[in-house]
Write a protein that holds these residues in place. Structure first.
Motif, mmCIF file in Angstrom:
data_model
loop_
_atom_site.group_PDB
_atom_site.id
_atom_site.type_symbol
_atom_site.label_atom_id
_atom_site.label_comp_id
_atom_site.label_asym_id
_atom_site.label_seq_id
_atom_site.Cartn_x
_atom_site.Cartn_y
_atom_site.Cartn_z
ATOM 1 N N ILE A 45 31.856 38.579 49.151
ATOM 2 C CA ILE A 45 32.313 37.226 48.320
ATOM 3 C C ILE A 45 32.108 37.178 46.887
ATOM 4 O O ILE A 45 32.796 36.949 45.921
ATOM 5 C CB ILE A 45 31.795 36.153 48.920
ATOM 6 N N ARG A 46 30.832 37.918 46.460
ATOM 7 C CA ARG A 46 30.279 37.989 45.176
ATOM 8 C C ARG A 46 31.418 38.739 44.336
ATOM 9 O O ARG A 46 31.839 38.714 43.315
ATOM 10 C CB ARG A 46 28.882 38.557 45.158
ATOM 11 N N PHE A 47 31.548 40.065 45.039
ATOM 12 C CA PHE A 47 32.351 41.100 44.419
ATOM 13 C C PHE A 47 33.993 40.344 44.139
ATOM 14 O O PHE A 47 34.260 40.473 43.104
ATOM 15 C CB PHE A 47 32.628 42.197 45.467
ATOM 16 N N PHE A 48 34.479 39.618 44.965
ATOM 17 C CA PHE A 48 35.663 39.306 44.852
ATOM 18 C C PHE A 48 35.787 37.879 43.985
ATOM 19 O O PHE A 48 36.790 37.875 43.351
ATOM 20 C CB PHE A 48 36.347 38.737 46.236
ATOM 21 N N SER A 49 34.698 37.146 44.053
ATOM 22 C CA SER A 49 34.677 36.188 43.126
ATOM 23 C C SER A 49 34.609 36.744 41.512
ATOM 24 O O SER A 49 35.266 36.167 40.660
ATOM 25 C CB SER A 49 33.009 35.295 43.244
ATOM 26 N N THR A 50 33.895 37.692 41.430
ATOM 27 C CA THR A 50 33.679 38.220 39.959
ATOM 28 C C THR A 50 35.050 38.903 39.605
ATOM 29 O O THR A 50 35.489 38.667 38.571
ATOM 30 C CB THR A 50 32.779 39.410 40.150
ATOM 31 N N VAL A 51 35.809 39.552 40.558
ATOM 32 C CA VAL A 51 37.011 40.155 40.203
ATOM 33 C C VAL A 51 38.208 39.167 39.918
ATOM 34 O O VAL A 51 38.664 39.120 39.240
ATOM 35 C CB VAL A 51 37.490 41.106 41.447
ATOM 36 N N HIS A 53 37.391 35.804 38.849
ATOM 37 C CA HIS A 53 37.020 35.308 37.667
ATOM 38 C C HIS A 53 37.624 36.308 36.477
ATOM 39 O O HIS A 53 38.416 35.727 35.430
ATOM 40 C CB HIS A 53 35.743 35.243 37.418
ATOM 41 N N GLN A 54 37.497 37.589 36.574
ATOM 42 C CA GLN A 54 37.987 38.317 35.387
ATOM 43 C C GLN A 54 39.436 38.402 35.307
ATOM 44 O O GLN A 54 39.927 38.480 34.449
ATOM 45 C CB GLN A 54 37.310 39.981 35.590
ATOM 46 N N MET A 55 40.046 38.255 36.816
ATOM 47 C CA MET A 55 41.738 38.287 36.327
ATOM 48 C C MET A 55 42.155 37.143 35.756
ATOM 49 O O MET A 55 43.110 36.805 35.058
ATOM 50 C CB MET A 55 42.185 38.523 37.774
ATOM 51 N N GLY A 56 41.290 36.028 36.129
ATOM 52 C CA GLY A 56 41.747 34.717 35.885
ATOM 53 C C GLY A 56 41.674 34.544 33.937
ATOM 54 O O GLY A 56 42.236 33.804 33.426
ATOM 55 N N LYS A 57 40.624 35.391 33.419
ATOM 56 C CA LYS A 57 40.518 35.248 32.041
ATOM 57 C C LYS A 57 41.472 36.076 31.317
ATOM 58 O O LYS A 57 41.939 35.859 30.135
ATOM 59 C CB LYS A 57 39.240 36.006 31.764
ATOM 60 N N THR A 58 42.468 36.875 31.904
ATOM 61 C CA THR A 58 43.528 37.731 31.532
ATOM 62 C C THR A 58 44.905 36.845 31.730
ATOM 63 O O THR A 58 45.889 37.438 31.050
ATOM 64 C CB THR A 58 43.371 39.234 31.898
#
Length: 75
Positions: A45-51, A53-58
């Motif tokens: 869950i932490r891994f996908f949350s981070t991914v 979040h990063q995708m949302g920034k771009t």
């Protein structure tokens, strides 16, 4: 970054799943991803949350849907 190799059988299975997923409509994709997310452990869950979040920034649309633009996204 860690490096790993995937079993050939797993690669084939993953390719098959990706092709199947490509044929789904948006609602089916959303339901499928949501269902799979229910099976994750805390580390995953932490891994996908981070991914995500990063995708949302771009994602330019993601910026419009952020809390900084509350008038754009009304629930």
């Amino acid at each position: 970054m860690a490096s790993t190799t995937l079993d050939t059988s797993f690669k084939d299975d993953l390719e098959h799943v990706n092709k199947w997923f490509a044929f789904l409509n948006d609602v089916e994709r959303t339901a499928t991803v949501y269902s799979l997310l229910q099976c994750l452990n805390r580390v995953q869950i932490r891994f996908f949350s981070t991914v995500l979040h990063q995708m949302g920034k771009t994602d330019p649309v993601g910026n419009l849907l952020s809390p900084a633009h509350p008038d754009v996204c009304k629930y």
